[in-house]
Design an enzyme around this catalytic site. Structure first.
Site, PDB file in Angstrom:
ATOM      1  N   ALA A 137       0.936  -1.232  -0.137  1.00  0.00           N
ATOM      2  CA  ALA A 137      -0.028   0.024   0.036  1.00  0.00           C
ATOM      3  C   ALA A 137       0.812   1.370   0.007  1.00  0.00           C
ATOM      4  O   ALA A 137       2.098   1.177   0.193  1.00  0.00           O
ATOM      5  CB  ALA A 137      -0.897   0.053   1.351  1.00  0.00           C
ATOM      6  N   LYS A 138       0.440   2.455  -0.182  1.00  0.00           N
ATOM      7  CA  LYS A 138       1.087   3.660   0.104  1.00  0.00           C
ATOM      8  C   LYS A 138       0.113   4.680   0.150  1.00  0.00           C
ATOM      9  O   LYS A 138      -1.109   4.725  -0.223  1.00  0.00           O
ATOM     10  CB  LYS A 138       1.953   3.843  -1.252  1.00  0.00           C
ATOM     11  CG  LYS A 138       3.191   4.857  -1.121  1.00  0.00           C
ATOM     12  CD  LYS A 138       4.214   3.990  -0.425  1.00  0.00           C
ATOM     13  CE  LYS A 138       5.620   4.803  -0.278  1.00  0.00           C
ATOM     14  NZ  LYS A 138       6.447   3.915   0.184  1.00  0.00           N
TER      15      LYS A 138
END
Ligand code: NAD
Length: 434
Positions: free
Chosen positions: A122-123
């Protein structure tokens, strides 16, 4: 019983996915495509793994010190969570885009898989200029972003960490805001937090340490001893400054470093501790450091050295820079520092490129240790963290190197093959809930 889906069902037909292929997401997808081809992923698996699982865009109202309310745009992209809770940093920058966050989230998926972590990728990102904001404004921005994403984050769901322009203090605010909403202290919801709040010893240096470990492994493969090699490092932040110091400790001569203010060169090796002290005095940059020759960033990238460590930002080595690179080894501390068009040039020149998803995986590996320690409520010494980190980085390097030999491809493609394969195998066992 046979599996319902065959990951490797070969088909000439592959439906093009209607995705935004602008760089830097395109950079990631171009390499993914080659790995998918080698792995002969079936069209269904290909299409599934091409796209981020979920993307959240939020408008974050913040009361500025002037009393005015300003609204910032924030993102959180969950690229894939097949292997476990998703993991990835939060970036604060004026030029951050959803496309960039998608790419960074994808890199996290392949990176976590490659190092054998039980995490997906994720980011997060917020479009803001932290240099122009007061600590109070940054705190309110962080808290409201966390509150908006309360349902997304969680120790078993999605675990943020620091990235560009975010730090331990910002992670402490994420922890506190999340915990207030959860009505209990949840220190495993975030990593890269201060040691006093359940952070891990060794986490701050872990990415640079991982860069050092894979650089030593690469030097061994090309038959160079650390004491006979010269190094240039682009970026003098968390990753670059730590990698430079640790490589110097191993006997390498670090002759050039640079930051956003330019490059600094000394053919006999730089005094790195003096440079760090200078950067601390000036609030983070090397501006005004006079005990070295000035150098442009482009000159640094093409300097006559054995090892080049790009540890600043994306797309620094394009095709024309690649043509002038003389280093034997490039260890990518930054995410995406080499443009895809430069890959072939470097490979033809015989430069051994240790790719980002392998070279900078030390940070997320130590974040995993931090999460494990939080869940156990039992903390390790720095020696224990470093010992485990070195072992996992060496194992990952060896696995990628062996895969590169097996398929006769670059280390970059081999790293994607290793990363994509583990996710695809997990997906095959779980099945697609379609
Ligand atoms: P940082 O903000 O601490 O440091 C960035 C450094 O790059 C600074 O010295 C800055 O002055 C320099 N810089 C910025 N623009 C530059 C330019 N155009 N030319 C030369 N130098 C420039 O950031 P960091 O945490 O060290 O991260 C650096 C890179 O490593 C990023 O790509 C990040 O995504 C990646 N990374 C970081 C971690 C981590 O744990 N910090 C983990 C994995 C990957």
């Amino acid at each position: 019983m046979p599996f319902k889906f065959d990951v490797y069902e070969r088909s000439a037909y592959r439906e093009p996915a209607p995705i935004d292929r602008d760089s830097p997401f395109q950079s990631m997808m171009e390499r993914f495509d080659v790995a998918a081809e080698i792995l002969e992923l079936s069209p269904g698996f290909y299409e599934y793994l091409c796209r981020p699982a979920r993307m959240h865009v939020t408008s974050i109202p913040v009361e500025m010190d002037s009393g005015r309310v300003k609204v910032f745009e924030g993102y959180r992209v969950i690229h894939n969570d097949v292997l476990g809770p998703s993991k990835g940093g939060i970036r604060f920058a004026p030029d951050v885009t959803l496309n960039e966050v998608k790419a960074l989230a994808g890199w996290m998926t392949w990176k976590c898989s490659l190092v054998d972590l039980p995490f997906g990728g994720a980011k997060g990102g917020v479009v803001c200029d932290p240099n122009e904001m007061s600590p109070g404004e940054l705190e309110r921005l962080t808290r409201r972003y966390t509150a908006d994403l309360f349902d997304v984050f969680g120790p078993n769901k999605d675990i943020p960490a620091p990235d560009m322009n975010t730090n331990e203090q910002i992670m402490a605010w994420v922890l506190d805001t999340y915990s207030m909403h959860a009505r209990k202290t949840e220190n495993a919801v975030v990593t890269g937090k201060p040691v006093g709040l359940g952070g891990s010893e060794g986490r701050r240096q872990a990415t640079g340490r991982g860069v050092m470990t894979v650089t030593l492994a690469a030097l061994e493969r090309v038959g160079l001893a650390p004491s006979e090699c010269t190094v240039a490092v682009q970026g003098f932040g968390n990753v670059g400054a730590t990698a430079a110091a640790l490589l110097a400790e191993q006997g390498c001569s670090v002759v050039a470093v640079s930051d956003v203010t330019g490059g600094y060169y000394n053919e006999n090796g730089l005094n790195l501790s003096e440079m760090r002290a200078h950067a601390e005095r000036t609030g983070g940059t090397l501006e005004g450091y006079e005990a070295a020759q000035p150098l442009t960033n482009e000159d640094l990238l093409t300097l006559d050295v054995d090892v080049l460590v790009p540890a600043a930002k994306e797309d620094q080595i394009d095709r024309s820079v690649a043509e002038d690179v003389t280093a034997r080894i490039i260890a990518e501390g930054a995410n995406g520092p080499t443009h895809p068009a430069a890959d072939a040039v470097l490979q033809n020149k015989g430069v051994l490129v240790v790719p980002d998803i392998l070279a900078n995986a030390g940070g997320v590996t130590a974040s995993y240790f931090e999460w494990v320690q939080n869940r156990q409520g039992f903390f390790w010494t720095e020696e224990e963290v470093n010992r485990r980190l070195d072992r996992m980085m060496e194992t990952a390097f060896d696995k990628v190197y062996a895969t590169a030999e097996e398929y006769d491809v670059s280390l970059r493609i081999a790293a994607y093959v290793v990363g994509v394969r583990r996710v695809a195998e997990a997906l095959r066992m779980r099945g697609i809930y379609a």
